[in-house]
Enzyme design. Structure first.
Site, PDB file in Angstrom:
ATOM      1  N   HIS A  46      60.670 -16.604  79.121  1.00 58.79           N
ATOM      2  CA  HIS A  46      60.770 -15.163  78.404  1.00 58.79           C
ATOM      3  C   HIS A  46      62.282 -14.776  78.508  1.00 58.79           C
ATOM      4  CE1 HIS A  46      56.512 -13.686  78.608  1.00 58.79           C
ATOM      5  NE2 HIS A  46      56.513 -14.734  78.223  1.00 58.79           N
ATOM      6  N   GLU A  48      63.788 -12.327  79.875  1.00 58.60           N
ATOM      7  CA  GLU A  48      64.087 -11.686  81.227  1.00 58.60           C
ATOM      8  C   GLU A  48      64.118 -12.929  82.255  1.00 58.60           C
ATOM      9  OE1 GLU A  48      60.770  -8.754  79.531  1.00 58.60           O
ATOM     10  OE2 GLU A  48      61.511 -10.778  79.204  1.00 58.60           O
ATOM     11  N   CYS A  76      56.537  -7.751  80.293  1.00 57.32           N
ATOM     12  CA  CYS A  76      55.264  -8.121  80.688  1.00 57.32           C
ATOM     13  C   CYS A  76      54.751  -8.331  82.071  1.00 57.32           C
ATOM     14  CB  CYS A  76      54.699  -9.569  80.059  1.00 57.32           C
ATOM     15  SG  CYS A  76      55.801 -10.791  80.952  1.00 57.32           S
TER      16      CYS A  76
END
Length: 146
Positions: A46, A48, A76
Site C-alpha cells: 500500500h 503508506e 486501512c
C-alpha cells in the site's frame, strides 16, 4: 498533499489503485510511496507502507517520531497499525474510505485507548481531488470489464 496526489497519479498510470503517500520531517519529504500491490504481487504494498519503508531507509531508523504522513485515501487497518508502530505523530488524509477506512469511516482504530502511539488526525485535505481520481480509476476499470 499535492505531492501525495502526484504519486497517486503515478499509481493510476500503471493500473494501480491511485493512492499516494509522503512522509515529512522538519518540512522535508523523507519518504514517498504509492500503491504497488499488483506490480509487486504483494498485499502489503500500500502507499503508506511503501512511504514508511522509504522514510525509514532514508532516516536510518524505523522510528518516525515527529513525522507527518500525508495520504490521499484514509488508511486501512493494516496501514493504521503500521503508522502507530512507526510512531508517526500526525496523519493527514484526503478522501474517506467508507469500505476499509480504519481511522474514522469504518473502524476507528485510534479510538482504542490501548493503542499507545495515536497520531493526530486531519482529514479532508484536497478531498475533491483525491476522490475524483479514485472515482475516475474505478469508472475506467468498470468500463474495461464490459
Amino acid at each position: 498533499m499535492s505531492e501525495a496526489l502526484e504519486l497517486a497519479k503515478e499509481a493510476f498510470k500503471i493500473g494501480e489503485v491511485p493512492v499516494g503517500a509522503v512522509i515529512v520531517k522538519d518540512e522535508k519529504i523523507i519518504g514517498r510511496g504509492y500503491n504497488r500491490r499488483e506490480t509487486n504481487h504483494d498485499i502489503s504494498s500500500h502507499a503508506e507502507i511503501e512511504a514508511l519503508k522509504d522514510a525509514a531507509k532514508n532516516l536510518g531508523d524505523w522510528r518516525l517520531s515527529d513525522c507527518r504522513l500525508y495520504v490521499t485515501l484514509e488508511p486501512c487497518l493494516m496501514c493504521a497499525a503500521a503508522i502507530a508502530q512507526a510512531r508517526i505523530s500526525t496523519v493527514i488524509y484526503g478522501a474517506d474510505d467508507l469500505a476499509d477506512g480504519a481511522i474514522s469511516s469504518h473502524v476507528g482504530v485510534y479510538d482504542d485507548p490501548s493503542i499507545k502511539n495515536r497520531p493526530l488526525i486531519y482529514k479532508g485535505v484536497l478531498e475533491n481531488e483525491c476522490s475524483s481520481l479514485l472515482k475516475e480509476f474505478f469508472k475506467n476499470r468498470r468500463n474495461s470489464d464490459d
